[in-house]
Design a protein around this motif. Sequence first.
Motif, PDB file in Angstrom:
ATOM      1  N   PHE A 103      42.071   5.665  -6.974  1.00  0.00           N
ATOM      2  CA  PHE A 103      41.420   6.189  -8.165  1.00  0.00           C
ATOM      3  C   PHE A 103      40.071   5.520  -8.364  1.00  0.00           C
ATOM      4  CE2 PHE A 103      45.896   6.942  -8.765  1.00  0.00           C
ATOM      5  CZ  PHE A 103      45.961   8.166  -9.410  1.00  0.00           C
ATOM      6  N   TYR A 104      39.067   6.349  -8.674  1.00  0.00           N
ATOM      7  CA  TYR A 104      37.767   5.808  -9.044  1.00  0.00           C
ATOM      8  C   TYR A 104      37.882   5.056 -10.359  1.00  0.00           C
ATOM      9  CZ  TYR A 104      35.812   8.893  -5.458  1.00  0.00           C
ATOM     10  OH  TYR A 104      35.516   9.507  -4.279  1.00  0.00           O
ATOM     11  N   HIS A 105      36.888   4.215 -10.631  1.00  0.00           N
ATOM     12  CA  HIS A 105      37.046   3.252 -11.713  1.00  0.00           C
ATOM     13  C   HIS A 105      36.722   3.809 -13.102  1.00  0.00           C
ATOM     14  CE1 HIS A 105      37.445  -0.607 -13.590  1.00  0.00           C
ATOM     15  NE2 HIS A 105      36.196  -0.598 -14.016  1.00  0.00           N
ATOM     16  N   SER A 106      35.605   4.533 -13.241  1.00  0.00           N
ATOM     17  CA  SER A 106      35.180   4.951 -14.578  1.00  0.00           C
ATOM     18  C   SER A 106      34.146   6.059 -14.477  1.00  0.00           C
ATOM     19  CB  SER A 106      34.588   3.767 -15.357  1.00  0.00           C
ATOM     20  OG  SER A 106      33.416   3.277 -14.716  1.00  0.00           O
ATOM     21  N   TRP A 148      30.353   2.071 -17.556  1.00  0.00           N
ATOM     22  CA  TRP A 148      30.928   2.988 -18.532  1.00  0.00           C
ATOM     23  C   TRP A 148      30.472   2.700 -19.958  1.00  0.00           C
ATOM     24  CZ3 TRP A 148      33.458  -0.168 -21.873  1.00  0.00           C
ATOM     25  CH2 TRP A 148      33.918  -1.380 -21.368  1.00  0.00           C
ATOM     26  N   SER A 149      29.735   1.643 -20.181  1.00  0.00           N
ATOM     27  CA  SER A 149      29.366   1.227 -21.534  1.00  0.00           C
ATOM     28  C   SER A 149      28.153   2.000 -22.039  1.00  0.00           C
ATOM     29  CB  SER A 149      29.081  -0.280 -21.574  1.00  0.00           C
ATOM     30  OG  SER A 149      28.556  -0.652 -22.831  1.00  0.00           O
ATOM     31  N   GLY A 150      28.331   2.739 -23.130  1.00  0.00           N
ATOM     32  CA  GLY A 150      27.216   3.459 -23.727  1.00  0.00           C
ATOM     33  C   GLY A 150      26.195   2.536 -24.348  1.00  0.00           C
ATOM     34  N   ARG A 151      26.651   1.428 -24.919  1.00  0.00           N
ATOM     35  CA  ARG A 151      25.714   0.460 -25.500  1.00  0.00           C
ATOM     36  C   ARG A 151      24.835  -0.141 -24.410  1.00  0.00           C
ATOM     37  NH1 ARG A 151      30.315  -0.784 -28.624  1.00  0.00           N
ATOM     38  NH2 ARG A 151      30.027  -0.433 -30.855  1.00  0.00           N
ATOM     39  N   ILE A 192      30.991   6.602 -27.707  1.00  0.00           N
ATOM     40  CA  ILE A 192      29.894   5.831 -27.111  1.00  0.00           C
ATOM     41  C   ILE A 192      30.083   5.692 -25.604  1.00  0.00           C
ATOM     42  CG2 ILE A 192      28.704   3.621 -27.097  1.00  0.00           C
ATOM     43  CD1 ILE A 192      29.567   3.222 -29.969  1.00  0.00           C
ATOM     44  N   GLY A 193      31.290   5.326 -25.192  1.00  0.00           N
ATOM     45  CA  GLY A 193      31.519   4.972 -23.795  1.00  0.00           C
ATOM     46  C   GLY A 193      31.997   6.128 -22.939  1.00  0.00           C
ATOM     47  N   GLY A 194      32.103   5.852 -21.646  1.00  0.00           N
ATOM     48  CA  GLY A 194      32.638   6.824 -20.707  1.00  0.00           C
ATOM     49  C   GLY A 194      34.154   6.796 -20.701  1.00  0.00           C
ATOM     50  N   LYS A 195      34.741   7.100 -19.566  1.00  0.00           N
ATOM     51  CA  LYS A 195      36.197   7.137 -19.442  1.00  0.00           C
ATOM     52  C   LYS A 195      36.635   6.087 -18.433  1.00  0.00           C
ATOM     53  CE  LYS A 195      36.097  12.049 -20.511  1.00  0.00           C
ATOM     54  NZ  LYS A 195      36.329  13.426 -20.029  1.00  0.00           N
ATOM     55  N   LEU A 196      37.660   5.349 -18.784  1.00  0.00           N
ATOM     56  CA  LEU A 196      38.134   4.224 -17.980  1.00  0.00           C
ATOM     57  C   LEU A 196      39.485   4.525 -17.362  1.00  0.00           C
ATOM     58  CD1 LEU A 196      37.190   1.266 -20.333  1.00  0.00           C
ATOM     59  CD2 LEU A 196      36.356   1.577 -18.024  1.00  0.00           C
TER      60      LEU A 196
END
Length: 559
Positions: free
Chosen positions: A337-340, A88-91, A289-293
Amino acid sequence: MHEVIERYAPRFAVLSGVSLLIVLMAWLGMGLRMLERRQHPNALSTCTEAYLSTCQYQLVNWREWRAETFSEAQKTDRLVFVEVGAFWSGRAKRLGRELFQDSGVADLLNREFIPVKVDADSAPKRARYLRQVAQLLNTPLRYPLIVIFTPDGEPLAALAPETRSELMRLLEATSKSYRTNPEETHRQADALTRLWEQRWFRPATPIEVDSLAEPSLPELPKTAEDWIGGQPDLLNELEWLLAQSHSDLEARSLLVAFLHHLRQSVLWDPKSGGFYALAEGVDYELKPIGGKLLTEHARLLRLYALASRHDRTLAPIAHEIAQAMRTIFWNERPAGFYHSTRPPLTVRALSDAPQGLHTDRTVVAESNALAVLALVDYWRVFGHASSHGNWAFKSAQRTLETLRAMQTPEGHLYHTSRRQTAEWLRDLSLTLLAGCAVETLQPDPSRRRWLAQLSRMLVFYMDPTGGYYDTPRSKQWGGWSLTPVRMSVDDALPADNVLVAQALLAYSRTSGDPALLEQAMQTLRVVAGDHDPQQGGQSFSFFALRHAIRHATTTTGTH
């Protein structure tokens, strides 16, 4: 002048054509190299972890964290380069493309180092150790995080790079130092190892919890710029404000304002719903930057639902988050639930076509336990009044059954549905908390026996000097050792020992055993004793737990 232009015009045309041809050939070369790489992926092509599998086409010859990997480092006498990141990390996504698809970086890594990649979500113990080493070296705790080790497994250097030049300077300096002066390199590594042991491996010194004063109220971010870089402990602060809000009007007002401000920030996705990763924040263009957690959405759902008792205008936001959890993360079979999700693209396609939602389909124990806790609180607040109420009630029970199926033969819990990592204290304590929450809604003798079994498993994590270890035993990889530590400080989640005390408190209510309340109080004393003023203030989760224990002590008449 006109004659001069006509005289040189053909030359300009030829030069322009040659320049264009060179650019096209460069693009063709890069395309052919990528095509070749896709035909010959690195060793990560067989990995099931979401983050690792997305890196299988990078030019670096990555290895997994295995015993044979570190044995290879010792046999070849090469430094070990470990990079930890997350799906999930955009960086991590951006720098993976900019750094590890660069031929210069890849050639140096493949020649001078043993490169290892770690999925932070699937290997929490290894990721925590790497963050602890980075913390000792005053390195920003963000992904991707890089730690360099000696062949014997002693940490040497750490970096959270932002540019290629940063990484190349570190690689060249460490490799040159190790080749020209290995004795000095080992002395530096020995000193850092001793420093880690002094910081993280120490006996417990319990103290009375009232000796620590309540922290001051946090400041509300004024603009979107304040979210740049993320705020890892933001949710811990909000949960402390929630605990304070029952008796402190100022804390209640700040909590409500904070939650409204968060919903109005750029981290909210108006198209598909839900929040982009709070831990990542926004970039310099104020874009997420990031996805969804799932972890963040579960905690936010609980916060908005319970805070709506103070301000009813928060209720629609709680329903929005429940809808996002249902549409983005929920999976019917196996129930959970899926993670991210992957971070948004920074560069859209020329057609501007809508981007598909890429999801990490792993079921992670700790985040699903948090989801169960959130769904139970959501049901308690809204019940049948919400269109998601029945779904929340049933999904909480079904997800808990999935967590029950993730139990190992020894009685611990697998960390993920991949069943590759087990024996993680957060999984055990959060699942015990979730089970107690569901038990209050719908008692079940079989579930109660399972909860009793989970509570007995806590013994394996006990620190003889007080408190609990994050894992029950040391982990060995090719002569390397990861030692259990007692965590009493917050990071993205509340401190491990705070979670254990919360689980003991909840199970004392479920089982009717008053001794568990005193056991939770003793764990709280250990957390208070672990307070180190040089490392920052006491964790916000500590004060939220202290409030809960005081309330439980008052209602039961226990002293």
